[in-house]
Motif scaffolding. Structure first.
Motif, short mmCIF file in Angstrom:
data_model
loop_
_atom_site.label_atom_id
_atom_site.label_comp_id
_atom_site.label_asym_id
_atom_site.label_seq_id
_atom_site.Cartn_x
_atom_site.Cartn_y
_atom_site.Cartn_z
N LYS A 1 0.83 -1.19 0.00
CA LYS A 1 0.00 0.00 0.00
C LYS A 1 0.87 1.25 0.00
N PRO A 2 0.51 2.22 -0.83
CA PRO A 2 1.32 3.45 -0.90
C PRO A 2 1.39 4.18 0.44
N LYS A 3 2.57 4.67 0.72
CA LYS A 3 2.77 5.45 1.94
C LYS A 3 3.29 6.82 1.55
N PRO A 4 2.87 7.88 2.25
CA PRO A 4 3.38 9.21 1.91
C PRO A 4 4.87 9.30 2.23
N LEU A 5 5.60 10.00 1.36
CA LEU A 5 7.02 10.21 1.62
C LEU A 5 7.18 11.20 2.77
N GLU A 6 7.89 10.79 3.77
CA GLU A 6 8.10 11.66 4.93
C GLU A 6 9.27 12.60 4.67
N ALA A 7 9.24 13.74 5.30
CA ALA A 7 10.36 14.67 5.20
C ALA A 7 11.60 14.03 5.80
N LEU A 8 12.74 14.34 5.24
CA LEU A 8 13.99 13.73 5.68
C LEU A 8 14.37 14.27 7.05
N ARG A 9 14.39 13.39 8.04
CA ARG A 9 14.78 13.75 9.40
C ARG A 9 15.92 12.83 9.82
N LEU A 10 17.12 13.36 9.82
CA LEU A 10 18.28 12.54 10.14
C LEU A 10 18.51 12.53 11.64
N GLN A 11 18.51 11.33 12.20
CA GLN A 11 18.71 11.16 13.63
C GLN A 11 19.69 10.01 13.86
N GLY A 12 20.29 9.98 15.05
CA GLY A 12 21.21 8.90 15.38
C GLY A 12 22.63 9.21 14.94
N ASP A 13 23.48 8.16 14.94
CA ASP A 13 24.88 8.35 14.56
C ASP A 13 24.99 8.51 13.05
N LEU A 14 26.23 8.71 12.58
CA LEU A 14 26.47 8.99 11.16
C LEU A 14 26.00 7.84 10.27
N ALA A 15 26.26 6.60 10.68
CA ALA A 15 25.86 5.44 9.88
C ALA A 15 24.34 5.35 9.77
N THR A 16 23.67 5.61 10.90
CA THR A 16 22.20 5.56 10.89
C THR A 16 21.63 6.67 10.02
N GLN A 17 22.22 7.85 10.09
CA GLN A 17 21.76 8.97 9.28
C GLN A 17 21.93 8.66 7.79
N ARG A 18 23.07 8.06 7.44
CA ARG A 18 23.31 7.71 6.05
C ARG A 18 22.27 6.68 5.56
N GLN A 19 21.95 5.74 6.43
CA GLN A 19 20.95 4.73 6.09
C GLN A 19 19.58 5.38 5.89
#
Length: 293
Positions: free
Chosen positions: A167-185
């Protein structure tokens, strides 16, 4: 119990009988389709036993049985859309993890540089697509040495995202949280979804409905195949209409010789569908024939 007048092999052919055995693990004779059974079936069909070609009837009957067992086997082995999407997601996660790990190598001493050098030195390569090899996808050894491979893995993730039926989901705004690796993911996941949806002209809801319709398993497919084959046999040999009949409150079910006969057949082969479901499928098949006539 009276034995059938002909052996199954003589009636249907050796290959058909062997095919049936592979599908069900049982010989045709094991089902017990004897004279008593066919007599009861013919009575429900309103057919005169003396005027019915028994061999032709048994052949049509065999086709209904074989079709049902084949469809039942497909039904048992069918993978749901949800399971398919889960498998695609696992590969997508692995591609994302590999891409991130390759990027991290350039910060692990000389490991990334050595890998870059060794890949470039491989002579007997397995991957060679029109002269392009893995080494051609490498960047500069000191700056993004595996950039081309990461791009390849990103495209793979986009393809995997598009291959899912969900089912289609709305694209969420990019919110980078966590360490650098998590943010990159998180960043990669966002852009994979955005790019995957960008060049699909079809509306998301419409595409989801179409893919679900085209790829989902029809409810009760083995029963649908059986009733369709049974209807062909019915029209060839019966003297009464192929119909689901009328619902009678006192009986709390539809009164129908067609449904009675279908139940007789299905019980004989060990299938235990509710009568109400058989009735519904008989109605659906009848309506399709009516629309086509």
């Amino acid at each position: 119990m009276t034995e059938p007048t002909k052996s199954a092999e003589n009636s249907f052919g050796f290959h058909q009988v062997e095919f049936l055995k592979r599908r069900s693990g049982r010989d045709y004779e094991d089902f017990g389709f004897d004279d008593e059974y066919f007599g009861e079936l013919l009575a429900l069909m309103g057919a005169d036993p003396g005027a019915t070609d028994r061999g032709a009837l048994e052949l049509a009957h065999f086709s209904a049985l074989s079709g049902f067992l084949q469809a039942e086997r497909v039904e048992r082995r069918w993978t749901s859309i949800g399971d398919e999407s889960e498998a695609l997601s696992k590969v997508q996660t692995l591609a994302q993890t590999l891409s991130a790990a390759l990027t991290e190598l350039q910060f692990k001493g000389q490991a990334g540089k050595r890998l870059h050098t060794e890949i470039s030195a491989i002579k007997n390569v397995q991957f060679n697509h029109n002269g392009t090899t893995l080494s051609d996808l490498l960047g500069e050894s000191e700056f993004e040495p595996f950039g081309g491979v990461a791009d390849l893995l990103f495209d793979l993730q986009v393809g995997l995202e598009r291959a899912k039926i969900q089912k289609p989901k709305p694209l969420e705004a990019l919110r980078l949280q966590g360490d650098l690796a998590t943010q990159r993911q998180q960043n990669d996941t966002y852009w994979v979804r955005r790019i995957a949806a960008k060049d699909i002209e079809e509306a998301p809801e419409e595409r989801y409905r179409r893919l679900t319709r085209d790829h989902a398993l029809t409810p009760n497919p083995a029963l649908v195949v059986f009733v369709s084959e049974f209807e062909e046999m019915w029209h060839a040999f019966a003297s009464v209409p192929f119909t689901e009949g009328r619902y009678e409150k006192d009986a709390r079910q539809n009164i129908s010789r067609t449904v009675d006969a279908a139940e007789l057949f299905l019980r004989k082969i060990g299938a235990t569908y509710p009568r109400s479901l058989i009735t519904r499928k008989v109605r659906e098949v009848r309506e399709v024939r009516y629309e086509m006539s």
